[in-house]
Design a protein around this motif. Sequence first.
Motif, PDB file in Angstrom:
ATOM      1  N   THR A 101       0.921  -1.513   0.113  1.00 54.84           N
ATOM      2  CA  THR A 101       0.032  -0.257  -0.437  1.00 54.84           C
ATOM      3  C   THR A 101       1.293   1.449   0.079  1.00 54.84           C
ATOM      4  N   ILE A 102       0.311   1.964  -0.759  1.00 53.66           N
ATOM      5  CA  ILE A 102       0.673   3.609  -0.368  1.00 53.66           C
ATOM      6  C   ILE A 102      -0.163   4.764   0.718  1.00 53.66           C
ATOM      7  N   PHE A 122       3.142   9.648  -1.871  1.00 55.26           N
ATOM      8  CA  PHE A 122       2.853   9.595  -3.226  1.00 55.26           C
ATOM      9  C   PHE A 122       3.224  10.937  -3.234  1.00 55.26           C
ATOM     10  N   SER A 123       3.080  11.924  -2.360  1.00 56.28           N
ATOM     11  CA  SER A 123       3.450  13.315  -2.453  1.00 56.28           C
ATOM     12  C   SER A 123       4.430  13.846  -2.493  1.00 56.28           C
ATOM     13  N   GLN A 124       5.086  12.912  -1.292  1.00 60.54           N
ATOM     14  CA  GLN A 124       6.841  13.557  -1.340  1.00 60.54           C
ATOM     15  C   GLN A 124       7.087  12.775  -2.642  1.00 60.54           C
ATOM     16  N   LEU A 125       6.315  11.900  -3.582  1.00 55.50           N
ATOM     17  CA  LEU A 125       7.266  10.539  -4.192  1.00 55.50           C
ATOM     18  C   LEU A 125       7.649  12.028  -5.271  1.00 55.50           C
ATOM     19  N   ALA A 160       8.243  11.007 -18.148  1.00 58.27           N
ATOM     20  CA  ALA A 160       9.690  10.466 -18.066  1.00 58.27           C
ATOM     21  C   ALA A 160      10.731  10.539 -17.176  1.00 58.27           C
ATOM     22  N   ALA A 161      10.502  12.043 -16.152  1.00 56.92           N
ATOM     23  CA  ALA A 161      10.188  12.377 -15.156  1.00 56.92           C
ATOM     24  C   ALA A 161       9.681  11.597 -13.662  1.00 56.92           C
ATOM     25  N   PHE A 162       8.474  11.560 -13.868  1.00 53.78           N
ATOM     26  CA  PHE A 162       7.848  10.617 -12.779  1.00 53.78           C
ATOM     27  C   PHE A 162       8.452   9.258 -12.513  1.00 53.78           C
ATOM     28  N   GLU A 163       8.307   8.261 -13.917  1.00 55.10           N
ATOM     29  CA  GLU A 163       9.044   7.266 -13.772  1.00 55.10           C
ATOM     30  C   GLU A 163      10.409   6.979 -12.705  1.00 55.10           C
ATOM     31  N   ARG A 164      11.539   7.864 -13.253  1.00 50.16           N
ATOM     32  CA  ARG A 164      13.076   8.188 -12.808  1.00 50.16           C
ATOM     33  C   ARG A 164      12.433   8.185 -11.109  1.00 50.16           C
ATOM     34  N   ALA A 165      11.284   9.243 -10.978  1.00 49.62           N
ATOM     35  CA  ALA A 165      11.153   9.075  -9.114  1.00 49.62           C
ATOM     36  C   ALA A 165      10.597   7.950  -9.217  1.00 49.62           C
ATOM     37  N   TRP A 166      10.157   7.065  -9.517  1.00 49.60           N
ATOM     38  CA  TRP A 166       9.666   6.210  -8.985  1.00 49.60           C
ATOM     39  C   TRP A 166      10.377   5.347  -9.018  1.00 49.60           C
TER      40      TRP A 166
END
Length: 876
Positions: A485-486, A491-494, A640-646
């Motif tokens: 779970t998240i 989520f906001s921090q990531l 792409a930035a979203f994928e790098r953050a995760w």
Amino acid sequence: MFAVALLVAHKLRAGWRGWTGLAVIVAIAGGAVLAAAAGASRTNSAYPRFLAQSNASDVLIAPVNSGDLAYDMAVGTLPGAAAAAPIAGINAVPVNARGVPDNGAVTTAPLDGSYGRTMDIPKMLSGRLPSQEAPHEIAVDQIGAQQLHLHVGSVLRMGAMDSANHTRLLTEHVVGVFVRRGSVVPVNYLDQVPQIMGSLALSRELGPGYVGFDGTYLKLKPGTSVAAFTAAAQQLAKHYPGTGKQVFIADQATQAATAERAIRPQAVALALFALALALTTLLIIGQATARTVQGAAQDNGTLAALGMTRRQLFAASMAETAAATVAGALAAVAIAIAVSPLTPIGPARLAEPNPGVSVNAGVLAAGAAAIVVLLAARVAVTAWRLAGARPAADVAEPSRRRPLLAERLSLAGVPLTVATGVRFALDPGTGRASVPVRSAMLGLAVAVAAVAGAATFGANLLRLVSTPSLYGQAWDISYDGQFDTITPKQFSQLTAHVPGITDVTFGTHGAVTIGTTVIPAIGLAPGTGPTMSSTVLDGRPPATSGEIALGASVLRDLGLRVGQTVTVATPSGARPMLITGSAVFPYFGQGGFTPTDAGQGAETTAAVLQPLSAATNAPSGYNFALVSFAPGPGKQAHLAAFERAWQPVCASIQQTTCLITDQRPNTVNNYAAIDATPEILAGVLAVLGLTVLAQFLLASARRRRRDFALLKVLGMFRRELSAVAFWQVATVTAVALVVGVPLGIAGGRWAWQLFADQAGLPPDSITPLPVLWMIPATLLVAALVALPPARSVARVPAAATLRSELSRTAAAVSRPPTTLPVRGRCDIQHTLWWSMSHRARSRRGADRKRVRAGATPSAGRGRGAGGRRSSRARRR
């Protein structure tokens, strides 16, 4: 009847080459049709037969928290359980040479030796299952064998991790490769990864500390519903605190139905191909059969003059046809049986429990009977017409009917080549000059309609695959932690430094029950911006815990409608809920449990499913998050930035579902995987249509030699005769296009709407404009097919052709009657016997005289080797 039998035997002996050729053609074409029909039936039934032979389970009950193996044993003792097979998922995965684990595999082992041996028995491709007393033996499914490059005899190094994260290295020997029910057509996430089956000894050796998950596969007693048994299992879980007092349910029948829906399109495509092939070959072979009957009936006028009735001549022609078609049908059955190892096709080939030669007695018997009946019906009119012939009936009379279009074109002043070509295309002619005009038009129209229909259906399928909103996805990317779970704060921090995010919606996985049906469900909660829901076809998304949206297929199967209130069993208890809409669901799945699938699913608020998520060992939160980005040129950079953050999160949870940009449901994926099948089948039918057209052109060039010779004598040049042939084929092709293209487009749209309605997808369809390009393409290909016959008619020798026609006509008209030496009453049997054997006896007597005179026996009709003319030549 004795006279008919004598006549049939004589004609079969005299024309054995033609009848044998017809039987061979019937055998080859009929064999292809029967093989396709039997293959469609075998493909469609392969998976149900696989489940029946494997003693497939009905339901999987798995506690939310693992480790309490006593519950797995106890659930099998509930009143509705007929048999149980508890299993444990072991935290053991393959490791490479450097010791790095590969978390993309799942290892299971039976807890009592039942799984894989008495229930859900896999189909062995090679080797055997691991021995129950051998902890170092394993078997892998075909997906694992392919991805991990394993075979019987391979050694696999594995790392097992206990609850304290201590790793224990294992050396396992592969003793078998198998196919399981989930690997035939992967339905859920676990079905898509390699499956490794250990032994009972392995589970005992490692102990409960290495168990990652557990569950029980159950066979229910007749009359016990999955919903009722689920309620009993849920009540039992409350007595076992280690389970989290909640259970996951997987309705195996629902997953089996999903797999069957994935296989069915190929079976349907093969059946439609068999039907279209049967129609096309009936046109081709029916014409060949009619011509063979016509050739064998050349003496009908003489036989009628000798006393045979029309019914006897008709019976003789039909008996000759039946002899050839029955022989061809029997050979077609043998060919279909011989090629049966090539079926089933697609995923059903893996599921086929009895590969190799197959004899589908029902399909083959019905198909063989249809071959004989249809061909007999095809030539019955021709045979009856020929049975009424008289001695001069074989004189080719000009056709008295003139096509109206050709007459109007002539009055309009079009070139003579155009008017003549149109008349030749529309006028079938009579007698020996008859041409299969209708068969050619019908066959080519069927081929055109098949190509247009396949193009229309394929264009709609391509639009569905490339438009996420059509299969329910209204967001750009999603995070799915499966059982993890998240929280919104995490989520906001990531994503604090990820630009372009406009909307975020959180959700949980789960299941609800309506009546006796268990339905995979999702619960949504707002994050940032408006709540993103699955695509709603009718009504609106649910907004409160007392509302629910259902898939179109669920509404249809349960007989429900939008606006109706229904009692729904949820993890938070049974409650009345208002059906607010009919929705299309993208893929939402959790582990090995039943996922949503287009028209199969339910959507409500996250609060309704929250108790199930809260029962896990994971912190309170949501299983997945749906994210949308602002449109524009920078959208791909933002993704792409979203994928790098995760990336750190995805590396820690080791889930292939961590970030997903395409949540196409199984129905869409399965149809997309076979999108080329309709085009291939349509291409085959197009070739057969061109074959029908080529047969028409060759028949026209051969049987209208007299007409072309007359045109040449009247002053037409070679190029003008070729133009007549080209206009002839252009007219036939144009008629087929006018009929076939609209019918094909309408049929493609109807097939798509039927498919969309059954799958629960939006029924809107489009008409692809590129399909109109097939009109000039078809005309061009037809012109190329007409090129050889056009050259042939341009070079026809006019004088020789007309002289041959006049000689044949004169001989037919002026042939004197034959005097028969009949003693007493002239019965038909004696007449037939005399007419068939008199010529042979006369020729043998003449040969004996020549031999006594020292001459060479005659070699045939006309002049013999001794230079004397035959009696027929002297009469002429």
